[in-house]
Design a protein around this motif. Structure first.
Motif, PDB file in Angstrom:
ATOM      1  N   SER A 420     -13.538  -4.385   1.477  1.00  0.00           N
ATOM      2  CA  SER A 420     -13.513  -3.116   2.198  1.00  0.00           C
ATOM      3  C   SER A 420     -12.150  -2.472   2.020  1.00  0.00           C
ATOM      4  N   LEU A 421     -12.099  -1.152   2.134  1.00  0.00           N
ATOM      5  CA  LEU A 421     -10.817  -0.459   2.031  1.00  0.00           C
ATOM      6  C   LEU A 421     -10.841   0.770   2.921  1.00  0.00           C
ATOM      7  N   SER A 422      -9.649   1.202   3.342  1.00  0.00           N
ATOM      8  CA  SER A 422      -9.574   2.437   4.130  1.00  0.00           C
ATOM      9  C   SER A 422      -8.282   3.179   3.818  1.00  0.00           C
ATOM     10  N   TRP A 423      -8.410   4.484   3.630  1.00  0.00           N
ATOM     11  CA  TRP A 423      -7.273   5.326   3.295  1.00  0.00           C
ATOM     12  C   TRP A 423      -6.454   5.643   4.536  1.00  0.00           C
ATOM     13  N   HIS A 424      -5.155   5.753   4.352  1.00  0.00           N
ATOM     14  CA  HIS A 424      -4.274   6.318   5.377  1.00  0.00           C
ATOM     15  C   HIS A 424      -4.526   7.829   5.402  1.00  0.00           C
ATOM     16  N   SER A 425      -4.346   8.460   6.558  1.00  0.00           N
ATOM     17  CA  SER A 425      -4.663   9.891   6.698  1.00  0.00           C
ATOM     18  C   SER A 425      -3.831  10.778   5.772  1.00  0.00           C
ATOM     19  N   SER A 426      -2.661  10.286   5.316  1.00  0.00           N
ATOM     20  CA  SER A 426      -1.815  11.069   4.411  1.00  0.00           C
ATOM     21  C   SER A 426      -2.327  11.022   2.973  1.00  0.00           C
ATOM     22  N   GLY A 427      -3.181  10.026   2.663  1.00  0.00           N
ATOM     23  CA  GLY A 427      -3.676   9.869   1.300  1.00  0.00           C
ATOM     24  C   GLY A 427      -2.698   9.208   0.355  1.00  0.00           C
ATOM     25  N   ASP A 428      -1.546   8.711   0.872  1.00  0.00           N
ATOM     26  CA  ASP A 428      -0.596   8.080  -0.055  1.00  0.00           C
ATOM     27  C   ASP A 428      -0.542   6.556   0.071  1.00  0.00           C
ATOM     28  N   SER A 429      -1.440   5.992   0.878  1.00  0.00           N
ATOM     29  CA  SER A 429      -1.567   4.524   0.920  1.00  0.00           C
ATOM     30  C   SER A 429      -2.952   4.166   1.430  1.00  0.00           C
ATOM     31  N   MET A 430      -3.335   2.911   1.215  1.00  0.00           N
ATOM     32  CA  MET A 430      -4.603   2.445   1.767  1.00  0.00           C
ATOM     33  C   MET A 430      -4.534   0.958   2.088  1.00  0.00           C
ATOM     34  N   ALA A 431      -5.385   0.553   3.025  1.00  0.00           N
ATOM     35  CA  ALA A 431      -5.481  -0.859   3.389  1.00  0.00           C
ATOM     36  C   ALA A 431      -6.609  -1.476   2.587  1.00  0.00           C
ATOM     37  N   LEU A 432      -6.324  -2.612   1.963  1.00  0.00           N
ATOM     38  CA  LEU A 432      -7.333  -3.366   1.208  1.00  0.00           C
ATOM     39  C   LEU A 432      -7.660  -4.620   2.014  1.00  0.00           C
ATOM     40  N   LEU A 433      -8.934  -4.787   2.377  1.00  0.00           N
ATOM     41  CA  LEU A 433      -9.310  -5.871   3.289  1.00  0.00           C
ATOM     42  C   LEU A 433     -10.191  -6.894   2.601  1.00  0.00           C
ATOM     43  N   SER A 434      -9.874  -8.171   2.826  1.00  0.00           N
ATOM     44  CA  SER A 434     -10.779  -9.256   2.420  1.00  0.00           C
ATOM     45  C   SER A 434     -11.213  -9.972   3.695  1.00  0.00           C
ATOM     46  N   LYS A 435     -12.001 -11.020   3.532  1.00  0.00           N
ATOM     47  CA  LYS A 435     -12.529 -11.733   4.700  1.00  0.00           C
ATOM     48  C   LYS A 435     -11.410 -12.324   5.563  1.00  0.00           C
ATOM     49  N   ASP A 436     -10.338 -12.810   4.918  1.00  0.00           N
ATOM     50  CA  ASP A 436      -9.278 -13.508   5.673  1.00  0.00           C
ATOM     51  C   ASP A 436      -7.910 -12.839   5.609  1.00  0.00           C
ATOM     52  N   ASN A 437      -7.751 -11.813   4.771  1.00  0.00           N
ATOM     53  CA  ASN A 437      -6.429 -11.202   4.584  1.00  0.00           C
ATOM     54  C   ASN A 437      -6.549  -9.696   4.390  1.00  0.00           C
ATOM     55  N   PHE A 438      -5.389  -9.032   4.451  1.00  0.00           N
ATOM     56  CA  PHE A 438      -5.336  -7.632   4.030  1.00  0.00           C
ATOM     57  C   PHE A 438      -3.954  -7.349   3.462  1.00  0.00           C
ATOM     58  N   CYS A 439      -3.870  -6.308   2.653  1.00  0.00           N
ATOM     59  CA  CYS A 439      -2.563  -5.834   2.199  1.00  0.00           C
ATOM     60  C   CYS A 439      -2.610  -4.315   2.144  1.00  0.00           C
ATOM     61  N   LEU A 440      -1.434  -3.710   2.064  1.00  0.00           N
ATOM     62  CA  LEU A 440      -1.368  -2.265   1.906  1.00  0.00           C
ATOM     63  C   LEU A 440      -1.050  -1.944   0.453  1.00  0.00           C
ATOM     64  N   CYS A 441      -1.678  -0.897  -0.043  1.00  0.00           N
ATOM     65  CA  CYS A 441      -1.453  -0.423  -1.399  1.00  0.00           C
ATOM     66  C   CYS A 441      -0.797   0.956  -1.300  1.00  0.00           C
ATOM     67  N   TYR A 442       0.375   1.120  -1.878  1.00  0.00           N
ATOM     68  CA  TYR A 442       1.113   2.386  -1.808  1.00  0.00           C
ATOM     69  C   TYR A 442       0.996   3.091  -3.149  1.00  0.00           C
ATOM     70  N   LEU A 443       0.597   4.352  -3.100  1.00  0.00           N
ATOM     71  CA  LEU A 443       0.507   5.123  -4.330  1.00  0.00           C
ATOM     72  C   LEU A 443       1.771   5.947  -4.509  1.00  0.00           C
ATOM     73  N   GLU A 444       2.235   6.043  -5.744  1.00  0.00           N
ATOM     74  CA  GLU A 444       3.454   6.816  -6.019  1.00  0.00           C
ATOM     75  C   GLU A 444       3.225   8.280  -5.676  1.00  0.00           C
ATOM     76  N   ARG A 445       4.294   8.968  -5.348  1.00  0.00           N
ATOM     77  CA  ARG A 445       4.171  10.396  -4.995  1.00  0.00           C
ATOM     78  C   ARG A 445       3.574  11.209  -6.122  1.00  0.00           C
ATOM     79  N   GLU A 446       3.939  10.880  -7.368  1.00  0.00           N
ATOM     80  CA  GLU A 446       3.396  11.643  -8.516  1.00  0.00           C
ATOM     81  C   GLU A 446       1.890  11.450  -8.584  1.00  0.00           C
ATOM     82  N   GLU A 447       1.444  10.201  -8.248  1.00  0.00           N
ATOM     83  CA  GLU A 447       0.005   9.936  -8.291  1.00  0.00           C
ATOM     84  C   GLU A 447      -0.727  10.691  -7.204  1.00  0.00           C
ATOM     85  N   VAL A 448      -0.005  10.981  -6.120  1.00  0.00           N
ATOM     86  CA  VAL A 448      -0.650  11.572  -4.949  1.00  0.00           C
ATOM     87  C   VAL A 448      -0.932  13.056  -5.176  1.00  0.00           C
ATOM     88  N   LYS A 449      -0.125  13.697  -5.979  1.00  0.00           N
ATOM     89  CA  LYS A 449      -0.248  15.155  -6.139  1.00  0.00           C
ATOM     90  C   LYS A 449      -1.566  15.511  -6.784  1.00  0.00           C
TER      91      LYS A 449
END
Length: 449
Positions: A420-449
């Motif tokens: 499962s995954l969910s975007w941050h409201s700013s669109g520049d990061s998201m949470a990646l969820l597994s059954k037992d863990n999660f991490c945050l994924c940060y997108l570069e500003r250039e990628e966000v534009k």
């Protein structure tokens, strides 16, 4: 693209706060609140039992934790960590809990759907709504938070009650022409309520705010009907996914069908781009090889990276014939989502579990198909721009935008299967969820534009 370290998680309970400043996650009976930017722990709360559901209040000041097995809801305050609230439904039990849009009332649905209890955090008063219907989506709030629709079942008939959220006064009460109502959802503009029937009957009804029937839509009879529904953010379109592997789009002027999107196993249109995920074996320089190998090297050796190739049409997709004699057959349109700018619609046909279909809503045509190596677990649009994130139960995250498609391996040791995954409201990061863990994924500003 950068990734945080892995954090523990249970029950896929990881949620960004509506204001985007905090991230709440659950580990068994503990609720952890972190700062989104630094990931420092801001608060740590201990609940009475394992948490089964969490929800932020609309103003991000409170978090509700539901423990259905015990029939208890606990509420925590971020501003005043010492303040807490416990709601015990006692012998009535608890099957669902949610916030009202004002963030100061909690709606609890008791076992067997006997009633909905509305608890006020301000006045400690209690109100009751009788006969709520046991269905997939029985409570719906308008986006502006002014009105609430509740599906009800009494005397073997379906009804809708519309309440004013400010004082919980009943505004309208009317019966619906449904055999066994399955779900309700407001249009984002809050003017129209969509009501759909059981999957045994293809029927979608549209009502105005004052309960007037606007339209009834039936595509066919004597076959399994509606499986999923999504409003476009502009409220101009209603997409209806059904068990016949088609999506039908209704317009908001006449509520008639303007087009239907088919999901065939073979894609023959030369104007459709098909991105096929292919494995590429990792390249390891021999100088780096050591024995025994380091853990990081071992995990990189055995994690197969992947990339996208553009397939030449016609393309045959992997098609699964559903088992006809089982309940809830894996067939039809199980997932639907419009992009935030209304330009694209992403769909998944459960008969073709490894593919995501992306439709151009301005041209009403199939634009892109992503053919993955594994079955699609989840997808979600970036809230700020037309960009789709997809996960397939492995340690990769896939991103599509009109510019192209990319497969990214999450650099984690061990087994991190993103379901499962969910975007941050700013669109520049998201949470990646597994059954037992999660991490945050940060997108570069250039990628966000």
């Amino acid at each position: 693209m950068n990734f945080s370290e892995l954090f523990k998680l249970s029950g896929l309970l990881g949620r960004f706060s509506p204001d985007g400043k905090c991230l709440a996650s659950c580990v068994q009976y503990r609720l952890v609140v972190r700062d989104v930017n630094t990931l420092q722990i801001l608060q740590l709360y201990t609940c009475l039992d394992q948490i089964q559901y969490i929800e932020w209040s609309s103003d991000s000041l409170f978090i509700l934790c539901a423990m259905y097995k015990r029939g208890i809801v606990q509420v925590w305050s971020l501003e005043q960590p010492d303040w807490h609230c416990k709601i015990d439904e006692g012998s009535a039990g608890l099957v669902a809990s949610c916030w009202s849009p004002d963030g100061r009332h909690i709606l609890n649905t008791t076992e067997f759907h006997l009633r909905i209890t509305v608890w006020s955090l301000c006045t400690k008063s209690v109100s009751y709504i009788k006969y709520p219907k046991a269905c997939q989506q029985g409570i719906a709030f308008t986006k502006d938070g002014r009105y609430m629709a509740v599906a009800e079942r009494r005397d073997c008939k379906d009804f809708i009650s519309i309440f004013v959220c400010s004082d919980w006064q009943l505004l309208r009460h009317f019966d619906t022409e449904t055999q066994d109502l399955f779900g309700i959802e407001w249009a984002p503009n809050g003017c129209v309520l969509a009501v759909w029937d059981t999957c045994l009957e293809y029927k979608v009804l549209l009502y105005s705010l004052d309960g007037r029937p606007l339209s009834t839509y039936r595509a066919y009879e004597w076959s399994l009907g509606v499986k999923s529904i999504a409003w476009s953010p502009s409220s101009q379109f209603l997409a209806i996914g059904s068990y016949d592997e088609k999506v039908r789009i209704l317009n908001h002027v006449t509520w008639k069908k303007i087009t239907e999107f088919e999901h065939p196993a073979t894609i023959a249109n030369t104007k459709t781009i098909v991105y096929k995920e292919v494995e590429k074996s990792p390249s390891v320089e021999t100088e780096r090889l050591s024995f025994p190998p380091t853990r990081a090297l071992a995990s990189s050796l055995f994690s197969t990276e992947s990339k996208y190739d553009i397939s030449q049409v016609p393309v045959s997709l992997q098609y699964i014939k559903p088992v006809a004699d089982r309940a809830n057959p894996k067939m039809g349109i199980g997932m639907l989502a419009f992009s935030a700018d209304n330009c694209f619609l992403a769909t998944k046909n459960d008969n073709i579990p490894n593919a995501v279909w992306i439709w151009d809503i301005q041209k009403l045509k199939l634009f892109v198909v992503l053919e993955q190596l594994c079955a699609i677990q989840s997808f979600q649009w970036d809230p700020r721009q037309p960009r789709l994130a997809v996960c397939t139960g492995n340690s990769k995250v896939y991103l599509w935008s009109p510019a192209g498609c990319v497969s990214v391996q999450v650099p984690m040791e061990g087994d991190f299967q993103i379901v499962s995954l969910s975007w941050h409201s700013s669109g520049d990061s998201m949470a990646l969820l597994s059954k037992d863990n999660f991490c945050l994924c940060y997108l570069e500003r250039e990628e966000v534009k």
